[in-house]
Design a protein around this motif. Structure first.
Motif, short mmCIF file in Angstrom:
data_model
loop_
_atom_site.label_atom_id
_atom_site.label_comp_id
_atom_site.label_asym_id
_atom_site.label_seq_id
_atom_site.Cartn_x
_atom_site.Cartn_y
_atom_site.Cartn_z
N UNK A 40 0.89 -1.24 0.02
CA UNK A 40 0.01 -0.02 0.09
C UNK A 40 0.89 1.12 0.11
N UNK A 41 1.82 1.42 0.93
CA UNK A 41 2.76 2.57 0.96
C UNK A 41 3.48 2.62 -0.36
N UNK A 42 3.94 1.46 -1.00
CA UNK A 42 4.90 1.50 -2.31
C UNK A 42 3.82 2.18 -3.45
N UNK A 43 2.46 1.65 -3.53
CA UNK A 43 1.66 2.11 -4.39
C UNK A 43 1.37 3.56 -4.10
N UNK A 44 1.17 4.22 -3.10
CA UNK A 44 1.10 5.60 -2.71
C UNK A 44 2.20 6.29 -3.48
N UNK A 45 3.48 5.76 -3.06
CA UNK A 45 4.84 6.38 -3.52
C UNK A 45 4.87 6.29 -5.20
N UNK A 46 4.28 5.24 -5.61
CA UNK A 46 4.31 5.31 -7.00
C UNK A 46 3.21 6.34 -7.67
N UNK A 47 2.13 6.59 -7.18
CA UNK A 47 1.05 7.44 -7.56
C UNK A 47 1.76 8.92 -7.45
N UNK A 53 6.62 13.60 -10.97
CA UNK A 53 7.67 13.44 -11.62
C UNK A 53 7.64 12.90 -13.24
N UNK A 54 7.09 11.90 -13.20
CA UNK A 54 7.17 11.40 -14.73
C UNK A 54 6.20 11.90 -15.65
N UNK A 55 4.79 12.25 -15.35
CA UNK A 55 3.96 12.81 -16.00
C UNK A 55 3.52 14.28 -15.90
N UNK A 56 4.19 14.84 -14.79
CA UNK A 56 4.03 16.38 -14.54
C UNK A 56 2.29 16.77 -14.26
N UNK A 57 1.84 15.91 -13.64
CA UNK A 57 0.33 16.41 -13.36
C UNK A 57 -0.01 16.53 -11.88
N UNK A 58 -1.20 17.09 -11.60
CA UNK A 58 -1.42 17.53 -10.33
C UNK A 58 -2.05 16.05 -9.61
N UNK A 59 -1.72 15.94 -8.21
CA UNK A 59 -2.18 14.87 -7.30
C UNK A 59 -3.58 14.89 -7.18
N UNK A 60 -4.23 16.22 -7.06
CA UNK A 60 -5.76 16.30 -6.62
C UNK A 60 -6.63 16.19 -7.91
N UNK A 62 -9.28 13.58 -8.77
CA UNK A 62 -10.16 12.10 -8.40
C UNK A 62 -10.19 10.99 -9.61
N UNK A 63 -10.54 11.73 -10.55
CA UNK A 63 -10.75 10.77 -11.93
C UNK A 63 -9.49 9.83 -12.26
N UNK A 64 -8.25 10.79 -12.27
CA UNK A 64 -7.08 10.44 -12.53
C UNK A 64 -6.63 9.09 -11.42
N UNK A 65 -6.74 9.44 -10.12
CA UNK A 65 -6.52 8.74 -9.01
C UNK A 65 -7.32 7.50 -9.31
N UNK A 66 -8.63 7.45 -9.70
CA UNK A 66 -9.38 6.17 -9.92
C UNK A 66 -8.67 5.50 -11.08
N UNK A 67 -8.51 6.16 -12.22
CA UNK A 67 -7.84 5.43 -13.22
C UNK A 67 -6.51 4.64 -12.99
N UNK A 68 -5.87 5.46 -11.82
CA UNK A 68 -4.62 4.78 -11.40
C UNK A 68 -4.74 3.45 -10.70
N UNK A 69 -5.96 3.54 -9.85
CA UNK A 69 -6.44 2.54 -8.91
C UNK A 69 -6.70 1.28 -9.91
#
Length: 128
Positions: A40-47, A53-60, A62-69
């Motif tokens: 779980x912690x590694x997945x958070x770090x990955x997100x 760093x890699x894609x230069x997007x905002x963390x906040x 929700x749709x992106x976070x769901x797609x990541x999940x």
């Protein structure tokens, strides 16, 4: 350059998982709990790493976070299919099946991230 950043984050995430898992075991946590916490912690770090760093997007986002999940879930299904079905079906040794998963998942994740998780909105294609 993006692929190199993706690889850097991937290596850092893998090392973090390994160190966290071993640290949790050293704290006498059961293996299942140690694995779940480290994963779980590694997945958070990955997100955070792949998003910023890699894609230069905002963390906040929700749709992106769901797609990541969903992407992480697809990775689990892929690894379970290779290790639990294809490997035994073709009598491939466990070490070779694990090596195959280690190669397939980063490719799958990069493609899903590039084409779907972090895809720019329609009409806003970024060059990078």
């Amino acid at each position: 350059m993006r692929m190199q950043r993706f690889a850097i984050i991937g290596v850092l995430v893998a090392l973090s998982y390994l160190l966290l898992y071993l640290a949790f075991l050293a704290l006498d946590l059961p293996r299942v709990i140690a694995n779940a916490l480290a994963f779980g912690l590694a997945i958070c770090l990955q997100y955070v790493g792949q998003t910023c760093f890699t894609f230069g997007r905002r963390l906040q986002d929700l749709a992106q976070l769901i797609r990541f999940g969903v992407m992480v879930s697809c990775g689990f299904v892929t690894s379970a299919g290779v290790t639990g079905w294809l490997g035994p079906l073709f009598a491939v040794p466990d070490w070779a099946v694990a090596a195959v998963v280690t190669v397939i998942l980063p490719v799958q994740n990069y493609l899903l991230m590039r084409l779907w998780v972090y895809a720019p909105p329609q009409g806003h294609e970024r060059l990078s």
